[in-house]
Design a protein around this motif. Structure first.
Motif, PDB file in Angstrom:
ATOM      1  N   ALA A 281       0.820  -1.212   0.000  1.00 40.22           N
ATOM      2  CA  ALA A 281       0.000   0.000   0.000  1.00 40.22           C
ATOM      3  C   ALA A 281       0.855   1.264   0.000  1.00 40.22           C
ATOM      4  N   ARG A 282       2.114   1.150   0.431  1.00 39.76           N
ATOM      5  CA  ARG A 282       2.984   2.318   0.513  1.00 39.76           C
ATOM      6  C   ARG A 282       4.118   2.261  -0.504  1.00 39.76           C
ATOM      7  N   ARG A 283       4.099   1.277  -1.374  1.00 36.62           N
ATOM      8  CA  ARG A 283       5.163   1.102  -2.354  1.00 36.62           C
ATOM      9  C   ARG A 283       4.749   1.708  -3.693  1.00 36.62           C
ATOM     10  N   PRO A 284       5.532   2.656  -4.221  1.00 36.23           N
ATOM     11  CA  PRO A 284       5.163   3.288  -5.490  1.00 36.23           C
ATOM     12  C   PRO A 284       5.532   2.419  -6.686  1.00 36.23           C
ATOM     13  N   SER A 285       4.960   2.734  -7.829  1.00 44.00           N
ATOM     14  CA  SER A 285       5.466   2.175  -9.075  1.00 44.00           C
ATOM     15  C   SER A 285       6.777   2.878  -9.410  1.00 44.00           C
ATOM     16  N   VAL A 286       7.662   2.192 -10.118  1.00 43.96           N
ATOM     17  CA  VAL A 286       8.975   2.747 -10.443  1.00 43.96           C
ATOM     18  C   VAL A 286       9.225   2.569 -11.934  1.00 43.96           C
ATOM     19  N   VAL A 287       9.542   3.661 -12.609  1.00 47.31           N
ATOM     20  CA  VAL A 287       9.913   3.609 -14.018  1.00 47.31           C
ATOM     21  C   VAL A 287      11.180   4.430 -14.201  1.00 47.31           C
ATOM     22  N   GLY A 288      11.865   4.152 -15.300  1.00 46.81           N
ATOM     23  CA  GLY A 288      13.076   4.907 -15.615  1.00 46.81           C
ATOM     24  C   GLY A 288      13.358   4.837 -17.093  1.00 46.81           C
ATOM     25  N   LYS A 289      14.075   3.811 -17.469  1.00 38.00           N
ATOM     26  CA  LYS A 289      14.392   3.660 -18.892  1.00 38.00           C
ATOM     27  C   LYS A 289      13.156   3.276 -19.701  1.00 38.00           C
ATOM     28  N   ARG A 290      12.209   2.575 -19.076  1.00 36.38           N
ATOM     29  CA  ARG A 290      10.968   2.192 -19.753  1.00 36.38           C
ATOM     30  C   ARG A 290       9.785   2.420 -18.812  1.00 36.38           C
ATOM     31  N   ASP A 291       8.594   2.577 -19.408  1.00 33.84           N
ATOM     32  CA  ASP A 291       7.400   2.766 -18.591  1.00 33.84           C
ATOM     33  C   ASP A 291       6.785   1.417 -18.225  1.00 33.84           C
ATOM     34  N   GLU A 292       5.594   1.449 -17.623  1.00 35.34           N
ATOM     35  CA  GLU A 292       4.971   0.214 -17.141  1.00 35.34           C
ATOM     36  C   GLU A 292       4.662  -0.775 -18.259  1.00 35.34           C
ATOM     37  N   GLN A 293       4.462  -0.287 -19.459  1.00 38.30           N
ATOM     38  CA  GLN A 293       4.143  -1.153 -20.599  1.00 38.30           C
ATOM     39  C   GLN A 293       5.388  -1.578 -21.377  1.00 38.30           C
ATOM     40  N   GLY A 294       6.564  -1.158 -20.910  1.00 42.01           N
ATOM     41  CA  GLY A 294       7.796  -1.521 -21.585  1.00 42.01           C
ATOM     42  C   GLY A 294       8.191  -0.583 -22.706  1.00 42.01           C
ATOM     43  N   ALA A 295       7.460   0.503 -22.894  1.00 41.85           N
ATOM     44  CA  ALA A 295       7.793   1.471 -23.940  1.00 41.85           C
ATOM     45  C   ALA A 295       8.965   2.341 -23.479  1.00 41.85           C
ATOM     46  N   PRO A 296       9.871   2.734 -24.385  1.00 48.23           N
ATOM     47  CA  PRO A 296      11.015   3.578 -23.995  1.00 48.23           C
ATOM     48  C   PRO A 296      10.543   4.889 -23.367  1.00 48.23           C
ATOM     49  N   LEU A 297      11.193   5.275 -22.282  1.00 52.26           N
ATOM     50  CA  LEU A 297      10.854   6.513 -21.587  1.00 52.26           C
ATOM     51  C   LEU A 297      12.050   7.458 -21.571  1.00 52.26           C
ATOM     52  N   LEU A 298      13.206   6.980 -21.124  1.00 50.96           N
ATOM     53  CA  LEU A 298      14.444   7.744 -21.156  1.00 50.96           C
ATOM     54  C   LEU A 298      15.515   6.888 -21.830  1.00 50.96           C
ATOM     55  N   PRO A 299      16.259   7.434 -22.767  1.00 53.17           N
ATOM     56  CA  PRO A 299      17.202   6.613 -23.524  1.00 53.17           C
ATOM     57  C   PRO A 299      18.401   6.180 -22.681  1.00 53.17           C
ATOM     58  N   SER A 300      18.956   5.023 -23.028  1.00 51.31           N
ATOM     59  CA  SER A 300      20.183   4.549 -22.387  1.00 51.31           C
ATOM     60  C   SER A 300      21.400   4.793 -23.277  1.00 51.31           C
ATOM     61  N   GLU A 301      21.173   5.328 -24.462  1.00 52.89           N
ATOM     62  CA  GLU A 301      22.288   5.645 -25.352  1.00 52.89           C
ATOM     63  C   GLU A 301      22.438   7.156 -25.455  1.00 52.89           C
ATOM     64  N   GLY A 302      23.634   7.585 -25.819  1.00 58.16           N
ATOM     65  CA  GLY A 302      23.879   9.016 -25.950  1.00 58.16           C
ATOM     66  C   GLY A 302      23.837   9.729 -24.609  1.00 58.16           C
ATOM     67  N   GLU A 303      23.463  11.004 -24.637  1.00 58.06           N
ATOM     68  CA  GLU A 303      23.366  11.815 -23.434  1.00 58.06           C
ATOM     69  C   GLU A 303      21.929  12.283 -23.241  1.00 58.06           C
ATOM     70  N   LEU A 304      21.542  12.459 -21.980  1.00 58.94           N
ATOM     71  CA  LEU A 304      20.242  13.046 -21.694  1.00 58.94           C
ATOM     72  C   LEU A 304      20.292  14.550 -21.971  1.00 58.94           C
ATOM     73  N   SER A 305      19.137  15.118 -22.253  1.00 54.35           N
ATOM     74  CA  SER A 305      18.996  16.566 -22.377  1.00 54.35           C
ATOM     75  C   SER A 305      17.828  16.992 -21.499  1.00 54.35           C
ATOM     76  N   PRO A 306      17.784  18.260 -21.085  1.00 54.31           N
ATOM     77  CA  PRO A 306      16.637  18.720 -20.294  1.00 54.31           C
ATOM     78  C   PRO A 306      15.302  18.495 -21.000  1.00 54.31           C
ATOM     79  N   THR A 307      15.279  18.580 -22.316  1.00 56.09           N
ATOM     80  CA  THR A 307      14.013  18.375 -23.035  1.00 56.09           C
ATOM     81  C   THR A 307      13.550  16.925 -22.951  1.00 56.09           C
ATOM     82  N   LEU A 308      14.473  15.979 -23.101  1.00 55.95           N
ATOM     83  CA  LEU A 308      14.120  14.570 -22.934  1.00 55.95           C
ATOM     84  C   LEU A 308      13.575  14.314 -21.530  1.00 55.95           C
ATOM     85  N   VAL A 309      14.220  14.911 -20.544  1.00 56.18           N
ATOM     86  CA  VAL A 309      13.776  14.725 -19.160  1.00 56.18           C
ATOM     87  C   VAL A 309      12.421  15.401 -18.946  1.00 56.18           C
ATOM     88  N   ALA A 310      12.225  16.584 -19.520  1.00 52.51           N
ATOM     89  CA  ALA A 310      10.945  17.285 -19.386  1.00 52.51           C
ATOM     90  C   ALA A 310       9.810  16.444 -19.957  1.00 52.51           C
TER      91      ALA A 310
END
Length: 361
Positions: A281-310
């Motif tokens: 009940a107190r544990r959140p969902s956690v996403v990073g490189k991919r979302d809950e459905q497995g779709a890409p969310l943040l890339p693991s290649e290259g560099e991040l940019s503020p726009t990608l993070v936004a």
């Protein structure tokens, strides 16, 4: 400063600096050692790093191993991320975000190395190393407390003789326990922004933390606006091993957590493991490189940019009902700027050559 013939011989020399006091003739009590290599140097030196870390630092010494990681492959044959190599050698890893933190985390790393007997990995990237800043150099800036931890008989530091299985037992057991105790007592991970009723958490580290703050500013979200939307930001300084108690306190009661880090999901996997046995009940969902459905969310290649993070932050805000048309319009504008910025104007090819400072030149 002494240039090494190569990176692994340099690491072996620094290992030798921790043997002061083990043999007659010492003229000092201890030596602080710093080894530096780019990502390829970390790769080729892992045998020396493993042996040196298993042996350990001296009681009055300490070692930092600085990895020059080239995330954008600007001056390397491959893009590099050294965290996994340091982890394989069981070396705790610090990831500073700013020039000030290079100094502060360096002092923290020496204190942690001296306390735990471990070598400490230290991540350096070109974007920070090639910048400048005004910083505070007060010697009293960094103060440390002794953890409530009972050291084993014989301590944790380098000794001779040291049978390999004894060194392994000490490294996997009391040394890692000492690292965790030091990190709990001298917190380098911290909540940098909180809300009265937090719903979305962002866990981040190093340069990615600066991308998060820039992304929020680019979206027009002040700190007060972030608080009113239920945002909590956790900045991790020691990326391995992740300090579990602080991570769980950060996550407690949140609905979602977005992990923002460059390259592979290094902290994300540790964080999910730390939360696995929390009350559901107190544990959140956690996403990073991919979302809950497995779709890409943040890339693991290259560099991040503020726009990608936004873009990733806005997608998570919309999930908890915190999105609005104004934020979507701001993001569209940011993305249009980025498309213009990355449009190649002139196609050029640089002939292969050694970097100007390369000893192989």
């Amino acid at each position: 400063f002494q240039p090494g013939l190569n990176e692994d011989l340099a690491a072996t020399s620094v290992w030798g600096s921790q043997q002061v006091g083990m043999f007659p003739g010492a003229t000092v009590q201890g030596v602080f050692g710093i080894w530096y290599g780019k990502g390829p140097g970390v790769d080729r030196s892992v045998d020396a790093l493993k042996h040196a870390n298993a042996a350990g630092s001296s009681r009055y010494g300490g070692v930092l191993a600085l990895a020059g990681d080239d995330h954008g492959c600007q001056s390397s044959t491959l893009a590099h991320q050294s965290e996994q190599v340091f982890q394989a050698a069981m070396m705790p890893i610090l990831n500073p975000a700013t020039v000030q933190e290079y100094l502060d985390f360096g002092i923290y790393g020496f204190a942690l190395s001296r306390y735990s007997g471990c070598w400490i990995g230290f991540k350096a990237i070109s974007e920070t190393a090639e910048s400048s800043a005004s910083i505070t150099v007060d010697p009293q800036r960094m103060q440390f407390v002794d953890p409530a931890f009972e050291l084993p008989p014989g301590g944790l530091h380098i000794r001779w003789p040291d049978p390999p299985l004894e060194a392994e037992r000490r490294l996997h057991g009391p040394k890692m326990q000492a690292v965790a105790a030091f990190a709990r007592a001298n917190r380098i991970d911290r909540v940098v922004l909180d809300s009265p009723a937090p719903r979305l958490g962002i866990l981040t580290t190093g340069k990615a933390y600066l991308d998060v703050r820039q992304a929020l500013a680019d979206l027009g979200l002040s700190e007060d606006a972030c608080r009113s939307m239920g945002l909590r930001i956790y900045k991790v300084g020691m990326v391995w091993p992740l300090e579990v108690e602080g991570a769980r306190r950060f996550a407690d009661g949140l609905k979602d957590v977005l992990v923002v880090e460059e390259k592979h999901g290094f902290i994300e996997n540790q964080f999910v493991h730390a939360l696995y046995n929390m009350e559901a009940a107190r544990r959140p969902s956690v996403v990073g490189k991919r979302d809950e459905q497995g779709a890409p969310l943040l890339p693991s290649e290259g560099e991040l940019s503020p726009t990608l993070v936004a873009r990733a932050i806005l997608s998570r805000l919309e999930r908890i009902g915190g999105g609005n048309p104004q934020l979507a319009q701001r993001l569209a504008r940011l993305e249009s700027f980025e498309r213009v910025a990355v449009t190649p104007q002139i196609k050029s090819q640089r002939a292969p050559f050694f970097c100007s400072g390369c000893p192989h030149n």
